[in-house]
Design an enzyme around this catalytic site. Structure first.
Site, PDB file in Angstrom:
ATOM      1  N   HIS A  25     -13.977  13.031   5.995  1.00  0.00           N
ATOM      2  CA  HIS A  25     -14.027  11.298   5.927  1.00  0.00           C
ATOM      3  C   HIS A  25     -12.549  11.153   6.895  1.00  0.00           C
ATOM      4  O   HIS A  25     -11.615  11.593   6.664  1.00  0.00           O
ATOM      5  CB  HIS A  25     -13.511  10.611   4.665  1.00  0.00           C
ATOM      6  CG  HIS A  25     -13.470   9.512   4.572  1.00  0.00           C
ATOM      7  ND1 HIS A  25     -14.540   8.572   4.549  1.00  0.00           N
ATOM      8  CD2 HIS A  25     -12.277   8.689   4.662  1.00  0.00           C
ATOM      9  CE1 HIS A  25     -14.113   7.230   4.483  1.00  0.00           C
ATOM     10  NE2 HIS A  25     -12.707   7.299   4.558  1.00  0.00           N
TER      11      HIS A  25
ATOM     12  N   ASP B  55     -10.770   8.292   8.837  1.00  0.00           N
ATOM     13  CA  ASP B  55     -10.116   7.149   8.610  1.00  0.00           C
ATOM     14  C   ASP B  55      -9.286   6.864  10.372  1.00  0.00           C
ATOM     15  O   ASP B  55      -8.307   7.335  10.615  1.00  0.00           O
ATOM     16  CB  ASP B  55      -8.990   7.115   7.667  1.00  0.00           C
ATOM     17  CG  ASP B  55      -9.367   6.879   6.326  1.00  0.00           C
ATOM     18  OD1 ASP B  55     -10.518   6.231   6.251  1.00  0.00           O
ATOM     19  OD2 ASP B  55      -9.071   7.876   5.555  1.00  0.00           O
TER      20      ASP B  55
ATOM     21  N   HIS C 118     -14.945   6.195   9.303  1.00  0.00           N
ATOM     22  CA  HIS C 118     -14.644   5.217   8.700  1.00  0.00           C
ATOM     23  C   HIS C 118     -13.742   4.398   9.621  1.00  0.00           C
ATOM     24  O   HIS C 118     -12.481   4.397   9.577  1.00  0.00           O
ATOM     25  CB  HIS C 118     -13.797   5.379   7.384  1.00  0.00           C
ATOM     26  CG  HIS C 118     -13.381   4.198   6.782  1.00  0.00           C
ATOM     27  ND1 HIS C 118     -12.721   4.071   5.487  1.00  0.00           N
ATOM     28  CD2 HIS C 118     -13.818   2.839   6.821  1.00  0.00           C
ATOM     29  CE1 HIS C 118     -12.199   2.691   5.465  1.00  0.00           C
ATOM     30  NE2 HIS C 118     -13.057   2.055   5.889  1.00  0.00           N
TER      31      HIS C 118
ATOM     32  N   PHE D 180      -3.948   3.119   3.822  1.00  0.00           N
ATOM     33  CA  PHE D 180      -3.173   4.434   3.280  1.00  0.00           C
ATOM     34  C   PHE D 180      -3.649   5.079   2.096  1.00  0.00           C
ATOM     35  O   PHE D 180      -4.359   4.555   1.431  1.00  0.00           O
ATOM     36  CB  PHE D 180      -1.673   3.483   2.820  1.00  0.00           C
ATOM     37  CG  PHE D 180      -0.968   2.911   3.961  1.00  0.00           C
ATOM     38  CD1 PHE D 180      -0.021   3.525   4.491  1.00  0.00           C
ATOM     39  CD2 PHE D 180      -1.210   1.589   3.963  1.00  0.00           C
ATOM     40  CE1 PHE D 180       0.709   2.795   5.822  1.00  0.00           C
ATOM     41  CE2 PHE D 180      -0.507   0.750   4.868  1.00  0.00           C
ATOM     42  CZ  PHE D 180       0.302   1.326   5.725  1.00  0.00           C
TER      43      PHE D 180
ATOM     44  N   ASP E 109     -14.483   4.470  -1.881  1.00  0.00           N
ATOM     45  CA  ASP E 109     -13.423   4.922  -0.945  1.00  0.00           C
ATOM     46  C   ASP E 109     -12.059   4.541  -1.498  1.00  0.00           C
ATOM     47  O   ASP E 109     -12.051   3.163  -1.396  1.00  0.00           O
ATOM     48  CB  ASP E 109     -13.619   4.763   0.413  1.00  0.00           C
ATOM     49  CG  ASP E 109     -12.522   5.390   1.495  1.00  0.00           C
ATOM     50  OD1 ASP E 109     -11.650   5.808   0.889  1.00  0.00           O
ATOM     51  OD2 ASP E 109     -12.621   4.847   2.454  1.00  0.00           O
ATOM     52  N   GLY E 110     -11.234   5.317  -1.875  1.00  0.00           N
ATOM     53  CA  GLY E 110      -9.757   4.900  -2.371  1.00  0.00           C
ATOM     54  C   GLY E 110      -9.610   5.373  -3.867  1.00  0.00           C
ATOM     55  O   GLY E 110     -10.242   4.767  -4.702  1.00  0.00           O
TER      56      GLY E 110
ATOM     57  N   GLY F   2      -9.229  12.258  -1.636  1.00  0.00           N
ATOM     58  CA  GLY F   2      -7.951  12.222  -1.060  1.00  0.00           C
ATOM     59  C   GLY F   2      -6.857  12.700  -2.056  1.00  0.00           C
ATOM     60  O   GLY F   2      -7.168  13.796  -2.763  1.00  0.00           O
TER      61      GLY F   2
HETATM   62  C1  DX5 Z   1      -8.804   4.551   2.946  1.00  0.00           C
HETATM   63  C2  DX5 Z   1      -8.635   5.838   2.859  1.00  0.00           C
HETATM   64  C3  DX5 Z   1      -7.812   6.328   1.636  1.00  0.00           C
HETATM   65  C4  DX5 Z   1      -7.594   7.648   1.245  1.00  0.00           C
HETATM   66  C5  DX5 Z   1      -8.335   8.285   0.080  1.00  0.00           C
HETATM   67  O1  DX5 Z   1      -9.712   4.194   3.537  1.00  0.00           O
HETATM   68  O2  DX5 Z   1      -9.822   6.644   2.886  1.00  0.00           O
HETATM   69  O3  DX5 Z   1      -8.545   5.792   0.621  1.00  0.00           O
HETATM   70  O4  DX5 Z   1      -7.261   8.495   2.241  1.00  0.00           O
HETATM   71  O5  DX5 Z   1      -7.595   9.246  -0.681  1.00  0.00           O
HETATM   72  P1  DX5 Z   1      -6.670   8.647  -2.110  1.00  0.00           P
HETATM   73  O6  DX5 Z   1      -6.817   7.230  -2.354  1.00  0.00           O
HETATM   74  O7  DX5 Z   1      -7.124   9.385  -3.096  1.00  0.00           O
HETATM   75  O8  DX5 Z   1      -5.278   8.870  -1.357  1.00  0.00           O
HETATM   76 ZN    ZN Z   2     -11.629   5.558   4.503  1.00  0.00          ZN
END
Ligand code: DX5
Ligand code: ZN
Length: 223
Positions: free
Chosen positions: A33, A35, A66, A143, A176-177, A198
């Protein structure tokens, strides 16, 4: 469809990137993924064109791009999109969502529409014919390491019936998140297919923990 893991690369540290990728390959992580952030659509800068190119030279794991950037339709050709990739554009990122989806089609990738926590499901209504999947943001993007926005779980629960009523249950649901083994399990039960992993799951601790973290997440998702 079997639950798939999409490893959130903004959570990986560059020093151990090669080792991290090797573990992901051995554990058959389905997607990386990425970002992509422009400092305008989201309050952060993130993974860009050079990073994507570098990653391609390290692995053939498909990318899950993404795009958290304004007017993504004009920037698609920068990214080196492959047919095996997923590309998510945000509903909120352009005035011409349908055009953006149209312009994505020639790349042959899976086309996803991402929606922020405050964006209701019904905005998908008119684009269901132009997407392969949707990406439900469980946090406000930008984030890693945030807490899930509580209302998003209820929203996720409604997705399945929304798609079923429109005879669109073949549309893939990505979340996601803040996806932990616990929230991932719950989201799997209500029909999610792809889980962005993540800091809440596979990137917990250091690189020596990743393999075990992946197994824990897989176990939770496949019960
Ligand atoms: C948002 C990102 C985050 C993150 C996912 O687009 O994709 O949500 O990297 O991991 P977490 O939230 O578990 O740190
Ligand atoms: Zn993402």
């Amino acid at each position: 469809m079997r639950a798939k893991i999409s490893a959130s690369m903004m959570c990986s540290d560059l020093v151990n990137l090669k080792e991290t990728i090797r573990i992901f390959e051995e554990e058959n992580v389905e997607y990386l993924h990425i970002d992509v952030m422009d400092g305008e659509f989201v309050p952060n800068f993130g993974l860009g064109v050079d990073y994507i190119r570098g990653l391609r030279s390290l692995t053939t794991i498909p990318l899950d791009l993404h795009l958290m950037i304004k007017d993504p339709e004009y920037k698609l050709q920068w990214l080196g999109i492959k047919e095996t990739d997923i590309v998510s554009i945000h509903y909120e990122s352009t005035y011409q969502v349908q055009r953006a989806l149209d312009w994505l089609q020639p790349f042959g990738c899976k086309r996803f529409l991402a929606i922020n926590p405050a964006t209701p499901i019904y905005v998908l209504e008119e684009v269901l014919d132009y997407i392969d999947g949707l990406n439900l943001l469980m946090v406000n993007p930008g984030f890693a390491g945030q807490k899930m926005v509580p209302s998003t779980m209820k929203k996720a629960e409604r997705i399945n019936s929304f798609l079923r009523e429109r005879r669109k249950n073949d549309i893939i649901v990505e979340v996601d998140g803040n996806i932990s083994p616990e929230s991932g399990k719950r989201l799997r039960e209500i029909g999610a297919d792809i889980f962005v992993a993540g800091t809440s799951s596979i990137f917990r601790g250091g690189v020596e923990n990743y393999r075990n973290n992946i197994r824990i997440l897989r176990n939770a998702l496949n019960l």
